[in-house]
Scaffold this active site. Structure first.
Site, PDB file in Angstrom:
ATOM      1  N   GLY A  44      -1.169  36.650   7.087  1.00 39.26           N
ATOM      2  CA  GLY A  44      -0.051  35.713   7.292  1.00 39.26           C
ATOM      3  C   GLY A  44       0.075  34.756   6.117  1.00 39.26           C
ATOM      4  O   GLY A  44       1.145  34.625   5.509  1.00 39.26           O
ATOM      5  N   CYS A  53      -6.961  26.924  13.689  1.00 41.13           N
ATOM      6  CA  CYS A  53      -5.961  26.891  14.758  1.00 41.13           C
ATOM      7  C   CYS A  53      -6.657  26.454  16.043  1.00 41.13           C
ATOM      8  O   CYS A  53      -6.566  27.128  17.056  1.00 41.13           O
ATOM      9  CB  CYS A  53      -5.256  28.240  14.896  1.00 41.13           C
TER      10      CYS A  53
HETATM   11  N1  SAM Z   1      -5.595  33.615   7.166  1.00 43.05           N
HETATM   12  C1  SAM Z   1      -5.360  34.674   8.120  1.00 43.05           C
HETATM   13  C2  SAM Z   1      -3.866  34.815   8.318  1.00 43.05           C
HETATM   14  O1  SAM Z   1      -3.116  33.882   8.069  1.00 43.05           O
HETATM   15  O2  SAM Z   1      -3.421  35.907   8.707  1.00 43.05           O
HETATM   16  C3  SAM Z   1      -6.098  34.422   9.417  1.00 43.05           C
HETATM   17  C4  SAM Z   1      -7.554  34.224   9.213  1.00 43.05           C
HETATM   18  S1  SAM Z   1      -8.494  34.151  10.672  1.00 43.05           S
HETATM   19  C5  SAM Z   1      -8.192  32.570  11.226  1.00 43.05           C
HETATM   20  C6  SAM Z   1     -10.101  34.043  10.048  1.00 43.05           C
HETATM   21  C7  SAM Z   1     -10.587  35.245   9.262  1.00 43.05           C
HETATM   22  O3  SAM Z   1     -11.878  34.917   8.757  1.00 43.05           O
HETATM   23  C8  SAM Z   1     -10.787  36.516  10.056  1.00 43.05           C
HETATM   24  O4  SAM Z   1      -9.984  37.527   9.510  1.00 43.05           O
HETATM   25  C9  SAM Z   1     -12.265  36.876   9.864  1.00 43.05           C
HETATM   26  O5  SAM Z   1     -12.460  38.260   9.688  1.00 43.05           O
HETATM   27  C10 SAM Z   1     -12.600  36.105   8.615  1.00 43.05           C
HETATM   28  N2  SAM Z   1     -14.010  35.707   8.441  1.00 43.05           N
HETATM   29  C11 SAM Z   1     -14.945  35.427   9.363  1.00 43.05           C
HETATM   30  N3  SAM Z   1     -16.085  35.040   8.779  1.00 43.05           N
HETATM   31  C12 SAM Z   1     -15.860  35.055   7.435  1.00 43.05           C
HETATM   32  C13 SAM Z   1     -16.644  34.776   6.284  1.00 43.05           C
HETATM   33  N4  SAM Z   1     -17.905  34.381   6.398  1.00 43.05           N
HETATM   34  N5  SAM Z   1     -16.082  34.930   5.076  1.00 43.05           N
HETATM   35  C14 SAM Z   1     -14.781  35.325   4.943  1.00 43.05           C
HETATM   36  N6  SAM Z   1     -13.997  35.621   6.005  1.00 43.05           N
HETATM   37  C15 SAM Z   1     -14.533  35.484   7.223  1.00 43.05           C
END
Ligand code: SAM
Length: 471
Positions: A117, A234
């Site tokens: 997104g 969020c």
């Molecule tokens: N920014 C995205 C969007 O706008 O579509 C949504 C991100 S979502 C809130 C958080 C993301 O963090 C997930 O896709 C997850 O796989 C990733 N994630 C979790 N732990 C992480 C880490 N240690 N390093 C990088 N990404 C991580």
């Protein structure tokens, strides 16, 4: 949705914190979710989009490319979606890149980017100048990110599947802007997400806060002096928001909050909810979005700036392994047979059997797990080069000499988007003139590339990728 109650413990916490605003908050949480779309200004102007699309759209005050969508339009099933003319995104989430404020020509890192997104929003703001590195730790999610970026048609994007620590070790304080859209307890999504309600617990909030406190300093290592760091979630939980940021700022004096001069309609932070002890003189630079205050879902965004310091690394440009003269001739002929776009042959490289265009701002990736090193053009297969979906979706209709341009309502389009073979009978006499040709052709909707087909014996073989099909 009403069969899965909002967790009572969460409501109790919010009742205490919101006081007399709580009934309005609760009532807003129980309203149906609001959908949004963001126009892809890499492909179409907002004016043209509003003229062409038949959706019921209303502007989102905090994002010029964003619109609330109401009515029955089903924008996720529309061919314009498949052509990447817009991204379906929850309206509150559009505030994040607005505050990150990437500028054309900058180097931007989106650390937790899947499904894309914010990454697609950043790519549009860069307007093809500069570099976006979009990373996600989870490999399946990183592939979903690639799929969405492919449809978006950005050529200057690298996708990695790494830990923020390894990225910081590789590049140090390199990026003009870094976004950490952190994994969180998701309270802001309770209005639409059953899973978010089911998954919530006070332990999850604590675990997320701990993880975020580990991730934010790694994100910070990647910001150049004078560069911007945005942290967003969020969720409403102050443990994951004000507390994470204020602790980070106490321990990292080289960062400060950015005074937000914008008149965007956001709410202030709430450090008093946790009686956070901090020597921050004021909390400008952190904002909240609340469903009872005109933002469909809950968000928290902190905007910071690196004043000084940072670990320097010798970040070299991506070292391109050039094509051999014979390969270059073959690729040149192949490109010329498909499109009129000017593609610098010196920036082409083969990785395995895959052909990429490496964007001019690309940087050395060392031993990082990389899913996409640049614009994926095609793959050498059985003695020929098969053009990729990403290649086509980054081109303009007018750059494609052999195309079948259909209106959004054309009866062949649903069949094409399902992956069916297209027979001559589906087309009018003038459209069917295309069957006099042989080989690759671009299927377009109202002039916008949608996917490849191949003319074989009076049929069009369908090359719309399985992962994108509407079944
Ligand atoms: N920014 C995205 C969007 O706008 O579509 C949504 C991100 S979502 C809130 C958080 C993301 O963090 C997930 O896709 C997850 O796989 C990733 N994630 C979790 N732990 C992480 C880490 N240690 N390093 C990088 N990404 C991580």
């Amino acid at each position: 949705m009403s069969t899965v109650p909002i967790p009572p413990l969460f409501l109790e916490r919010m009742r205490v914190w919101l006081g007399e605003e709580f009934p309005a908050f609760l009532s807003a949480l129980n309203q149906p979710p609001q959908s949004g779309l963001r126009v892809n200004t890499l492909k179409i102007s907002i004016t043209d989009f509003l003229e062409k699309s038949r959706f019921d759209l209303h502007p989102i005050p905090w994002c010029p490319e964003g619109f609330f969508v109401s009515g029955e339009g089903r924008p996720g099933k529309h061919p314009y979606h498949a052509a990447g003319l817009y991204y379906l995104q929850e309206p509150s989430a559009m505030a994040v890149v607005e505050l990150l404020d990437p500028q054309p020509g900058e180097n931007v890192l989106d650390l937790a980017a899947a499904p894309g997104g914010k990454a697609t929003h950043i790519a549009a703001r860069l307007q093809e100048q500069g570099l976006l590195v979009a990373n996600d730790l989870h490999s399946q999610r990183a592939w979903d990110l690639v799929k969405n970026l492919e449809r978006w048609g950005a050529k200057n994007v690298i996708v990695t599947n790494e830990t923020p620590y390894r990225l910081a070790e590789q590049w140090g304080a390199f990026f003009d802007r870094v976004l950490l859209d952190a994994p969180c307890s998701g309270e802001g999504m309770f209005r639409r997400s059953l899973e978010a309600r089911l998954d919530w617990s006070p332990e999850i909030v604590r675990a997320c806060a701990l993880r975020q406190s580990g991730l934010l300093p790694q994100a910070a290592r990647l910001v150049r002096p004078g560069g911007r760091l945005v942290y967003s979630t969020c969720t409403f939980a102050p443990e994951e928001n004000e507390a994470v940021v204020s602790r980070f700022l106490q321990e990292h004096r080289e960062f400060e909050l950015v005074e937000l001069k914008t008149r965007l309609p956001f709410e202030p932070a709430h450090p008093e909810w946790l009686a956070i002890e901090s020597d921050l003189s004021d909390w400008h630079g952190m904002v909240r979005l609340f469903p009872h205050r005109g933002h469909p879902e809950g968000h928290f965004i902190a905007v910071m700036r690196r004043r000084s310091g940072g670990e320097w690394r010798d970040v070299r440009p991506f070292q391109i392994r050039s094509l051999s003269p014979a390969q270059r001739r073959e690729v040149h002929g192949w490109l010329a047979s498909l499109c009129t776009a000017e593609i610098d042959p010196l920036r082409l490289t083969l990785i395995g059997s895959r052909l990429y265009f490496i964007p001019p701002a690309a940087i050395d990736l060392g031993r990082l797990r990389t899913i996409l090193p640049g614009w994926f053009l095609g793959e050498f297969k059985k003695g020929r080069i098969e053009p990729s979906h990403a290649f086509l979706l980054a081109l303009k209709g007018e750059q494609l000499p052999l195309k079948l341009n259909l209106t959004a309502e054309h009866p062949a389009l649903p069949a094409y988007l399902r992956g069916d073979l297209l027979h001559q009978g589906l087309f009018s006499e003038s459209e069917a003139a295309i069957f006099a040709h042989k080989g690759w052709l671009a299927i377009c909707v109202d002039g916008y590339p949608l996917g490849w087909g191949r003319i074989v014996e009076k049929t069009i073989k369908n090359h719309f990728p399985k992962a994108h099909r509407l079944l």
